[in-house]
Design a protein around this motif. Structure first.
Motif, PDB file in Angstrom:
ATOM      1  N   ILE A 148      11.362  -9.160   9.856  1.00 44.97           N
ATOM      2  CA  ILE A 148      10.834  -8.372   8.561  1.00 44.97           C
ATOM      3  C   ILE A 148      10.159  -7.118   8.938  1.00 44.97           C
ATOM      4  CG2 ILE A 148       9.826  -8.123   6.319  1.00 44.97           C
ATOM      5  CD1 ILE A 148      10.724 -11.204   5.814  1.00 44.97           C
ATOM      6  N   PRO A 149      10.668  -5.892   8.971  1.00 46.76           N
ATOM      7  CA  PRO A 149       9.355  -4.792   9.284  1.00 46.76           C
ATOM      8  C   PRO A 149       8.250  -4.896   8.529  1.00 46.76           C
ATOM      9  CG  PRO A 149      11.766  -4.003   9.821  1.00 46.76           C
ATOM     10  CD  PRO A 149      11.768  -5.572   8.698  1.00 46.76           C
ATOM     11  N   ALA A 150       6.600  -4.376   9.086  1.00 50.98           N
ATOM     12  CA  ALA A 150       6.261  -4.036   8.044  1.00 50.98           C
ATOM     13  C   ALA A 150       5.701  -2.865   8.299  1.00 50.98           C
ATOM     14  CB  ALA A 150       4.883  -5.424   8.314  1.00 50.98           C
ATOM     15  N   PRO A 151       5.179  -2.067   7.331  1.00 49.35           N
ATOM     16  CA  PRO A 151       5.568  -2.529   5.435  1.00 49.35           C
ATOM     17  C   PRO A 151       6.173  -2.879   5.056  1.00 49.35           C
ATOM     18  CG  PRO A 151       3.479  -0.253   6.196  1.00 49.35           C
ATOM     19  CD  PRO A 151       4.517  -0.782   7.275  1.00 49.35           C
ATOM     20  N   TYR A 152       6.459  -3.872   4.026  1.00 45.74           N
ATOM     21  CA  TYR A 152       7.906  -4.464   3.691  1.00 45.74           C
ATOM     22  C   TYR A 152       7.618  -4.693   1.907  1.00 45.74           C
ATOM     23  CZ  TYR A 152       4.482  -8.189   4.098  1.00 45.74           C
ATOM     24  OH  TYR A 152       3.519  -9.150   4.499  1.00 45.74           O
ATOM     25  N   TRP A 153       8.542  -4.767   1.377  1.00 45.79           N
ATOM     26  CA  TRP A 153       9.024  -4.977  -0.284  1.00 45.79           C
ATOM     27  C   TRP A 153       7.727  -6.634  -0.369  1.00 45.79           C
ATOM     28  CZ3 TRP A 153      12.406  -7.347  -3.615  1.00 45.79           C
ATOM     29  CH2 TRP A 153      12.022  -7.915  -4.034  1.00 45.79           C
ATOM     30  N   VAL A 154       6.954  -6.847  -1.239  1.00 49.42           N
ATOM     31  CA  VAL A 154       6.108  -8.099  -0.802  1.00 49.42           C
ATOM     32  C   VAL A 154       6.779  -9.189  -0.895  1.00 49.42           C
ATOM     33  CG1 VAL A 154       4.503  -7.309  -2.517  1.00 49.42           C
ATOM     34  CG2 VAL A 154       6.242  -7.525  -3.291  1.00 49.42           C
ATOM     35  N   SER A 155       8.456  -9.080  -1.480  1.00 50.11           N
ATOM     36  CA  SER A 155       8.920 -10.539  -1.888  1.00 50.11           C
ATOM     37  C   SER A 155      10.057 -10.717  -0.886  1.00 50.11           C
ATOM     38  CB  SER A 155       9.607 -10.414  -3.250  1.00 50.11           C
ATOM     39  OG  SER A 155       9.319  -9.788  -4.822  1.00 50.11           O
ATOM     40  N   TYR A 156       9.946 -10.345   0.200  1.00 49.92           N
ATOM     41  CA  TYR A 156      10.906 -10.677   1.171  1.00 49.92           C
ATOM     42  C   TYR A 156      10.364 -11.577   2.566  1.00 49.92           C
ATOM     43  CZ  TYR A 156      12.912  -6.073   1.476  1.00 49.92           C
ATOM     44  OH  TYR A 156      13.922  -4.885   0.824  1.00 49.92           O
ATOM     45  N   PRO A 157       8.869 -11.471   2.288  1.00 48.78           N
ATOM     46  CA  PRO A 157       8.614 -12.974   3.566  1.00 48.78           C
ATOM     47  C   PRO A 157       9.044 -14.784   1.918  1.00 48.78           C
ATOM     48  CG  PRO A 157       7.283 -11.244   3.792  1.00 48.78           C
ATOM     49  CD  PRO A 157       7.893 -10.591   2.765  1.00 48.78           C
ATOM     50  N   GLU A 158       8.468 -13.763   1.053  1.00 45.14           N
ATOM     51  CA  GLU A 158       8.503 -14.961   0.519  1.00 45.14           C
ATOM     52  C   GLU A 158       9.198 -15.270   0.337  1.00 45.14           C
ATOM     53  OE1 GLU A 158       5.697 -15.925   0.071  1.00 45.14           O
ATOM     54  OE2 GLU A 158       4.933 -14.622   0.886  1.00 45.14           O
ATOM     55  N   MET A 159      10.414 -14.429  -0.216  1.00 40.54           N
ATOM     56  CA  MET A 159      12.383 -15.140  -0.182  1.00 40.54           C
ATOM     57  C   MET A 159      12.371 -16.072   1.276  1.00 40.54           C
ATOM     58  SD  MET A 159      13.787 -12.094  -1.711  1.00 40.54           S
ATOM     59  CE  MET A 159      13.607 -11.594  -3.420  1.00 40.54           C
ATOM     60  N   PHE A 173       2.051  -5.941   1.299  1.00 36.66           N
ATOM     61  CA  PHE A 173       3.392  -4.663   1.768  1.00 36.66           C
ATOM     62  C   PHE A 173       2.926  -5.200   3.059  1.00 36.66           C
ATOM     63  CE2 PHE A 173       1.912  -2.491  -1.676  1.00 36.66           C
ATOM     64  CZ  PHE A 173       2.746  -3.060  -2.663  1.00 36.66           C
ATOM     65  N   GLY A 174       1.662  -6.242   3.984  1.00 38.08           N
ATOM     66  CA  GLY A 174       1.855  -6.705   5.240  1.00 38.08           C
ATOM     67  C   GLY A 174       1.332  -5.485   6.444  1.00 38.08           C
ATOM     68  N   ASP A 175      -0.085  -4.631   5.913  1.00 40.66           N
ATOM     69  CA  ASP A 175      -1.127  -3.117   6.708  1.00 40.66           C
ATOM     70  C   ASP A 175      -2.160  -3.531   5.818  1.00 40.66           C
ATOM     71  OD1 ASP A 175      -2.221  -1.638   7.795  1.00 40.66           O
ATOM     72  OD2 ASP A 175       0.238  -0.612   7.967  1.00 40.66           O
ATOM     73  N   ASP A 176      -2.769  -3.767   6.240  1.00 40.71           N
ATOM     74  CA  ASP A 176      -4.533  -3.975   5.547  1.00 40.71           C
ATOM     75  C   ASP A 176      -4.449  -2.867   5.327  1.00 40.71           C
ATOM     76  OD1 ASP A 176      -5.785  -5.167   3.700  1.00 40.71           O
ATOM     77  OD2 ASP A 176      -7.390  -6.246   5.509  1.00 40.71           O
ATOM     78  N   LYS A 177      -4.403  -1.721   6.482  1.00 46.48           N
ATOM     79  CA  LYS A 177      -5.375  -0.563   6.595  1.00 46.48           C
ATOM     80  C   LYS A 177      -4.673   0.443   5.964  1.00 46.48           C
ATOM     81  CE  LYS A 177      -4.605  -0.133  11.810  1.00 46.48           C
ATOM     82  NZ  LYS A 177      -4.372   0.401  12.713  1.00 46.48           N
ATOM     83  N   CYS A 178      -3.797   0.561   4.417  1.00 48.12           N
ATOM     84  CA  CYS A 178      -3.115   1.302   3.389  1.00 48.12           C
ATOM     85  C   CYS A 178      -4.012   0.542   2.182  1.00 48.12           C
ATOM     86  CB  CYS A 178      -1.767   2.040   3.683  1.00 48.12           C
ATOM     87  SG  CYS A 178      -2.031   2.807   5.313  1.00 48.12           S
ATOM     88  N   VAL A 179      -3.178   1.608   1.408  1.00 51.28           N
ATOM     89  CA  VAL A 179      -3.067   1.016  -0.403  1.00 51.28           C
ATOM     90  C   VAL A 179      -1.734   1.730  -0.465  1.00 51.28           C
ATOM     91  CG1 VAL A 179      -6.077   0.967  -0.838  1.00 51.28           C
ATOM     92  CG2 VAL A 179      -4.621   3.162  -1.218  1.00 51.28           C
ATOM     93  N   ARG A 180      -1.008   1.159  -1.859  1.00 59.04           N
ATOM     94  CA  ARG A 180       0.024   2.160  -2.211  1.00 59.04           C
ATOM     95  C   ARG A 180      -0.324   2.296  -3.144  1.00 59.04           C
ATOM     96  NH1 ARG A 180       5.460  -0.896  -4.212  1.00 59.04           N
ATOM     97  NH2 ARG A 180       4.146  -0.300  -6.114  1.00 59.04           N
TER      98      ARG A 180
END
Length: 471
Positions: free
Chosen positions: A184-195, A434-441
């Motif tokens: 899974i490339p990051a940043p990713y949609w929040v549900s991918y890792p949980e799926m 989303f897997g990148d703590d440096k940013c906000v969406r």
């Protein structure tokens, strides 16, 4: 007279009574008791006996086993939904919060689509459909994929679901086994890792850089693939970054995938119509040799402003689709018959949604341009200009370490979002979701006037912060 208890049935013509013979003195005259008192005495005796039996066999203080499946315990709740719900609660409490967390277009569903749904109800199309979806809708999806994406599918290679999210979940469950790895490339949609975790597979996160427009580096991908690698998830245009994979980069990725027979690709193309020139969308399955190993997911929620209609679909080779269909048949069964009629109307609007979608895309682009310019004026902020979707993923990490009187320390994306909600009354999603703590969406699926007010509030709040490091 028998020596056992003698019970005489009451009659309407005489007083109700029950004669009881004593076991201790069988020859004595039966004692006559009123019927109601006899029943009360009998109920009391039975109640006492039953309670004694229960107390002797069951410890009423024994706690209930409240454990749940370890797979569920390992899941993280969606921060996007949590923040959206929190912001909504604040609004309902009278706090004027500007909500820019959810990825939901602010436009109404186009009139022709809505009317098709209304007519479906009026005409009685309110019953179950086939599990895979109506044949007419699956044929229309095949036509769309051929005309717009250069992909050839038959209706039995299409599965219509209750939203693209369900399609993705079923695809992951169908092809992944315990111990498999999902790349899974990051940043990713929040549900991918949980799926992946729900499938008992291991999510392997592949970080990207803002300087590369958050696009996957093929060399990094090649270095992470091993015998356990089962699925690579690509999302273009991307949620949360708005990045669009150019065809040349996708071809490089396909060259790597081709070398690994077990590796499949899930191509999430939900935002394909929300794309800004000169960027162009390329379906991964259209690349040489990739049709056989690609599961393509798309839907109606974003481009057609149909989030509440819950309608998405999966296109892939028949053996994979059959597995996904089994899961759907035992969970939700087919999608709403009414939504499917509306989806058919959406595909009938013309190439890429016709003018109805073009109007929305032009508005999204205007909003994007405003936000990029506005946040570009802030010191220490890094921006990768989105080429699609309706999200801006901004690097605010230069402000981490700031101390704010009355609030505390800004140490990560979550504390920054809490600060902006507290001081600016604007709801954003922290990048760590989303897997990148440096940013906000920031979702710009809101009116331009709303975004202008939000930027004003954010800038006023950011005055309280000063970048603690050189930028």
């Amino acid at each position: 007279m028998e020596s056992s208890l003698f019970v005489r049935r009451p009659s309407f013509s005489s007083p109700s009574f029950i004669p009881l013979r004593s076991h201790q003195n069988l020859d004595s005259t039966p004692k006559i008791l009123p019927f109601s008192k006899a029943c009360s005495r009998k109920r009391l005796l039975l109640s006492t006996q039953l309670r004694a039996m229960l107390e002797s066999s069951v410890d009423l203080t024994t706690p209930v086993d409240a454990s749940v499946n370890p797979r569920v315990s390992s899941l993280k709740p969606s921060k996007t939904m949590a923040i959206t719900d929190h912001a909504t609660a604040l609004v309902q409490a009278g706090v004027p919060v500007i909500r820019l967390a959810a990825g939901e277009p602010d436009f109404d569903t186009p009139a022709a689509i809505a009317e098709a749904g209304i007519n479906a109800i009026r005409e009685g199309h309110t019953r179950y459909t086939p599990n895979a979806g109506t044949l007419e809708l699956r044929k229309a999806i095949c036509h769309k994929l051929e005309e717009e994406n250069g992909l050839s599918y038959s209706p039995d290679q299409i599965l219509v679901s209750n939203g693209a999210k369900q399609s993705i979940m079923q695809a992951v469950l169908a092809v992944c086994s315990p111990g498999d790895e999902v790349l899974i490339p990051a940043p990713y949609w929040v549900s991918y890792p949980e799926m992946a975790r729900l499938a008992d597979a291991d999510p392997v996160i592949l970080p990207t850089n803002i300087s590369d427009n958050f696009l996957l580096n093929p060399d990094l991908l090649a270095s992470k693939i091993n015998e356990n690698s089962r699925l690579l998830i690509l999302c273009s245009p991307s949620n949360p970054t708005g990045s669009v994979y150019p065809r040349k980069l996708l071809e490089e990725i396909a060259d790597i995938v081709r070398k690994h027979p077990r590796l499949l690709v899930l191509s999430d193309e939900m935002y394909e119509h929300i794309i800004y020139p000169p960027a162009k969308h390329t379906s991964f399955a259209s690349l040489p040799g990739m049709w056989e190993r690609t599961l393509t997911v798309n839907g109606f929620s974003k481009a057609f402003a149909m989030t509440g209609w819950r309608l998405g679909y999966l296109a892939c080779p028949k053996h994979f689709l059959a597995a996904c269909g089994k899961i759907q048949s035992q969970s939700t069964s087919g999608a709403s018959s009414i939504s499917q009629k509306a989806g058919l109307a959406a595909l009938g609007l013309g190439y890429a949604g016709g003018e109805a979608v073009s109007v929305m895309v032009r508005a999204f682009q205007e909003r994007r341009d405003f936000l990029v310019k506005s946040f570009g004026e802030l010191d220490g902020v890094k921006i990768s200009e989105p080429q699609g979707a309706f999200y801006l993923f901004i690097d605010f990490s230069s402000y981490y370490g700031s101390e704010v009187e009355g609030f505390g320390s800004i140490k990560d994306s979550e504390s920054l979002c809490r600060f902006l909600l507290d001081k600016g009354q604007v709801a954003l999603v922290p990048g760590d979701a989303f897997g990148d703590d440096k940013c906000v969406r920031i979702s710009y699926a809101a009116s331009l006037s709303t975004l202008q007010e939000a930027v004003k509030k954010i800038k006023e709040a950011m005055v309280l912060l000063k970048p603690p490091v050189a930028v």
